[in-house]
Design a protein around this motif. Structure first.
Motif, short mmCIF file in Angstrom:
data_model
loop_
_atom_site.label_atom_id
_atom_site.label_comp_id
_atom_site.label_asym_id
_atom_site.label_seq_id
_atom_site.Cartn_x
_atom_site.Cartn_y
_atom_site.Cartn_z
N MET A 162 21.50 -63.63 31.80
CA MET A 162 22.68 -63.72 30.91
C MET A 162 23.20 -65.39 30.76
O MET A 162 24.22 -65.38 31.48
N LEU A 200 30.63 -59.97 13.44
CA LEU A 200 30.58 -61.14 14.26
C LEU A 200 30.47 -62.41 13.25
O LEU A 200 29.89 -62.21 12.36
N VAL A 202 29.76 -52.75 20.19
CA VAL A 202 30.96 -53.44 20.16
C VAL A 202 31.93 -52.57 19.48
O VAL A 202 31.58 -52.47 18.07
N ARG A 234 22.15 -60.27 24.99
CA ARG A 234 22.44 -58.73 25.46
C ARG A 234 21.42 -57.79 25.21
O ARG A 234 21.57 -56.46 25.58
N PHE A 285 25.28 -64.80 21.82
CA PHE A 285 25.99 -64.06 23.06
C PHE A 285 25.59 -62.65 22.98
O PHE A 285 25.37 -62.11 24.09
N ILE A 286 25.66 -62.04 21.82
CA ILE A 286 25.46 -60.48 21.83
C ILE A 286 23.83 -60.57 21.55
O ILE A 286 23.25 -59.49 22.39
N GLY A 319 23.96 -67.48 28.73
CA GLY A 319 25.02 -67.94 27.75
C GLY A 319 24.64 -69.29 27.54
O GLY A 319 25.70 -70.11 27.29
N TYR A 339 32.61 -68.48 26.58
CA TYR A 339 32.72 -69.39 25.35
C TYR A 339 34.07 -69.63 25.03
O TYR A 339 34.28 -70.78 24.38
N GLU A 358 28.03 -67.98 15.02
CA GLU A 358 27.93 -68.42 16.23
C GLU A 358 28.18 -67.89 17.34
O GLU A 358 28.08 -68.02 18.39
N GLN A 359 29.09 -66.51 17.11
CA GLN A 359 29.17 -65.48 18.06
C GLN A 359 27.91 -64.61 18.69
O GLN A 359 27.66 -64.01 19.71
N ARG A 389 35.61 -55.28 29.11
CA ARG A 389 34.82 -55.71 28.02
C ARG A 389 34.31 -57.15 27.94
O ARG A 389 33.50 -57.57 27.24
N ARG A 446 29.03 -66.94 37.80
CA ARG A 446 29.92 -67.19 36.86
C ARG A 446 30.93 -65.97 36.68
O ARG A 446 30.14 -64.94 36.39
N VAL A 451 37.09 -67.02 19.13
CA VAL A 451 35.64 -66.89 19.33
C VAL A 451 35.06 -65.92 20.34
O VAL A 451 33.67 -65.99 20.37
N CYS A 452 35.79 -65.05 20.95
CA CYS A 452 35.19 -64.08 21.65
C CYS A 452 34.22 -63.19 21.10
O CYS A 452 34.65 -62.61 19.95
N PRO A 453 33.16 -63.16 21.41
CA PRO A 453 32.04 -62.27 20.96
C PRO A 453 32.42 -60.81 20.78
O PRO A 453 32.10 -60.04 20.03
N THR A 454 32.94 -60.25 22.04
CA THR A 454 33.12 -58.88 22.12
C THR A 454 34.64 -58.53 21.88
O THR A 454 35.14 -57.51 22.18
N ILE A 510 32.07 -60.29 28.64
CA ILE A 510 30.72 -60.28 29.04
C ILE A 510 30.25 -61.68 29.91
O ILE A 510 29.31 -62.13 29.75
N CYS A 541 30.75 -64.92 29.22
CA CYS A 541 29.90 -66.05 28.62
C CYS A 541 30.88 -67.12 28.66
O CYS A 541 30.06 -68.27 28.38
#
Lengths: 133, 521
Positions: free
Chosen positions: B302, B206, B518, B217, B213-214, B304, A50, B209-210, A44, A2, A21-24, A46, A48
């Motif tokens: 990972m 965050l 982050v 890690r 993913f963190i 996800g 999403y 729901e995010q 940055r 991926r 929605v991006c976690p980072t 990751i 995922c």
């Protein structure tokens, strides 16, 4: 494998769902002088993906490239510019991409897009008329 | 059953609030907590999981709380001690050594008032001024600790190690081993080099729901178990019923991850005792597991996959068939592991680094380390989650508690994991049905999620907040609990055995310190 998400500016409507929605916080959607700018900081990201799940128009897809090699930091950014639509009456820019306008008018209804000032102007005119009456 | 045990420890049933079927909340007074913990853990034999400090100022009550989490089969007990700002903090670590780290961590990061003769800082650097308490709600998440106030580097006596750390360990940690003659007399573990406050980020920046993913890690090897534990904590707090298909998918990935982690450790053990052929063969089998993960979710690590209320992708029949072929090939790993367990080099490790059962219980050891010492505790069986109540498996337990037992327990767990995977792959529900449940967020709900990570019991504690965010998130990785036994198993041993004894705990220091950063860009 991926990889990082691939962005298709033809399909993108600049709604910013991906950046929400991006976690980072690797995706940013900004509005500058008549353009909506979609920036992806691959360093940055990751992977995922999403954002791909949440894209309403399918402009994002899972890519095959996992790593990105660059000799300077600026090359790690993927930047796409999207045209914004113009107001039909005064031809100023409105903060929507032209894609969303064509997307909506093809699917839902025909819209006459006006900028905030024109819409507000109409309302003010109406209010003045009411006052005069 | 539980109520009866609690009554014997002077807790009347009217004080017990039921959060969910298996989670009980009890509000205790500060004067009671020591007696209750002594009675429950030391006399009744409950397992002490962890403790969490919470700053309640954002959720109506303007007070601090220290929350102790205990478990027994099918029950999680959440003991909450609310105190005022100027009161002395509750403390149980002098009667129960397992609580030492988590209490010190809470004192350090939340600023409880204590009268302890220890230095003020445990997690943070000692130069950080004492008014900085990062997990308080009035502390912003995106500031540098030392730009706030003048960070004075306190001059402190210590050793400087010029040579590199031991080549067997690759992470940011320091095991200082004091030796007299050919005998270890004292051990000091120095950690928290890379604590970046992932919990603070999860609480402030965050959305709920995010976070999976963190959370994934937190660890590079057993990341999926962290995201599962987190999702289970939220699902328990918000009363979400996860569909059967999602639970089976989680079980499949968790077991693949366990095999992968155990094979890595066993390969490293083989390397350390000089069996390089077995090292290479085990890594070759590990590659099959990685390929299976790649087929299922598109990533070797990972995944996800987890999301609150279910999973993101539904596996297809074609994927499941490919994985079944790979698992069929993986079965041959048993022969290689037999060769490892029966080789003279590994048999030498009998009677080395012995951890007796009593000490393992008091120090709060979890996972294969506890099971090698005769503690029959496995979260998969005792507090079933995901789809573990639908499959049949055994929990290997050994009594000797030495390094050899810790290695053999992992070997047998690998075989059991292959068994579980075969059962999951043969179920029809894995490829049919819903994968996700809808949910709505509610503030102020408490949830505890536990999984059996490859290294032991993994605890995530959450309190939900407003705006679909978390109010408090605490991660207790398995190595955090297991490192407490270091002193017990190393003292008295020969220093040449120290690396293999430490390695038999399978320490994962990035889990323990929780490195994730982050920052805005």
């Amino acid at each position: 494998m991926r990889g990082y998400p691939v962005h298709d500016p033809e399909k993108c409507i600049g709604c910013g769902a991906c950046s929400n929605v991006c976690p980072t916080d690797s995706i940013k959607v900004e509005e500058r002088e008549g353009k909506i700018i979609w920036i992806h900081n691959v360093a940055r990201c990751i992977r995922c993906c999403y954002c791909v799940d949440n894209c309403p128009t399918g402009a994002l897809s899972v890519g095959g490239e996992y790593s990105m090699i660059a000799n300077s930091l600026n090359k790690l950014f993927i930047v796409h510019e999207l045209d914004t639509a113009r107001c039909v009456s005064c031809s100023r820019y409105v903060p929507y991409s032209s894609n969303i306008v064509s997307h909506l008018s093809s699917k839902v209804l025909k819209i006459d897009l006006k900028c905030e000032r024109c819409r507000l102007g109409n309302v003010l005119k109406v209010i003045e008329k009411v006052r005069e009456l | 059953m539980v109520i009866k045990v609690l009554e014997e420890c002077n807790i009347t049933p009217s004080r017990v609030a039921r959060l969910r079927e298996d989670t009980l909340l009890i509000d205790l007074d500060k004067s009671e907590i020591r007696d209750v913990v002594r009675c429950l853990v030391l006399e009744k034999g409950l397992h002490f999981a962890t403790c969490v400090g919470v700053d309640y100022s954002g959720l109506s009550e303007g007070r601090l709380a220290l929350i102790y989490i205990l478990t027994r089969p099918r029950t999680k007990l959440v003991l909450r001690v609310l105190i005022n700002e100027n009161e002395d903090a509750p403390r149980v670590h002098d009667i129960l050594p397992a609580a030492e780290w988590c209490e010190y961590e809470a004192y350090d990061l939340l600023g409880f008032k204590t009268s302890l003769p220890i230095s003020d800082r445990f997690i943070l650097h000692w130069g950080v001024p004492s008014n900085i308490r990062p997990l308080r709600k009035d502390f912003k998440h995106d500031v540098r600790l030392c730009s706030l106030a003048s960070c004075k580097l306190v001059e402190k006596e210590g050793f400087v190690e010029v040579d590199p750390h031991h080549p067997f360990f690759y992470e940011h940690e320091d095991f200082l081993v004091k030796v007299v003659g050919n005998r270890i007399v004292d051990v000091l573990y120095v950690g928290s080099y890379i604590n970046r406050g992932i919990e603070k980020v999860g609480e402030s920046r965050l959305k709920m729901e995010q976070v999976p993913f963190i959370a994934e890690r937190i660890c590079g090897i057993c990341g999926f178990t962290h995201s599962t534990a987190y999702c289970q904590a939220v699902e328990s707090a918000l009363n979400i019923d996860v569909p059967e298909r999602a639970r089976l998918e989680r079980t499949l990935m968790l077991e693949l991850e366990r095999i992968e982690s155990h094979l890595l450790l066993l390969a490293l053990v083989a390397y350390a005792v000089g069996l390089r052929d077995i090292f290479l063969e085990l890594l070759r089998y590990r590659e099959l597991v990685m390929n299976a993960c790649d087929v299922l979710v598109g990533n070797r690590k990972m995944y996800g996959l987890n999301i609150i209320g279910g999973v993101r992708y539904g596996f297809t029949l074609e994927q499941v068939r490919t994985v079944r072929e790979l698992v069929e090939k993986l079965k041959d790993v048993e022969k290689v592991l037999d060769r490892l367990a029966e080789s003279e080099n590994v048999k030498k490790l009998k009677e080395v680094g012995v951890l007796p059962k009593d000490d393992a219980h008091k120090l709060g050891a979890v996972g294969p380390v506890a099971r090698a010492s005769g503690i029959d505790y496995d979260v998969r069986r005792d507090l079933p989650y995901a789809a573990y109540d639908m499959v049949d498996f055994e929990v290997p337990v050994m009594d000797s508690g030495d390094t050899y037992a810790r290695i053999v327990v992992r070997y047998e767990e690998t075989i059991q994991s292959i068994r579980i995977i075969e059962q999951v792959l043969s179920r029809r529900e894995l490829v049919n049905g819903e994968i996700r449940a809808e949910y709505y967020s509610n503030p102020g709900k408490i949830g505890v999620g536990m999984t059996e990570a490859p290294r032991g019991e993994n605890v995530h504690f959450i309190i939900t907040g407003h705006d679909s965010k978390l109010y408090r998130w605490k991660v207790r990785a398995p190595t955090y609990a297991n490192l407490a036994v270091l002193k017990r198993i190393l003292i008295g041993e020969s220093p040449k055995n120290a690396p293999i004894i430490i390695a038999s705990l399978d320490p994962c220091l990035s889990c323990t310190d929780r490195l994730v950063k982050v920052r805005k860009w």
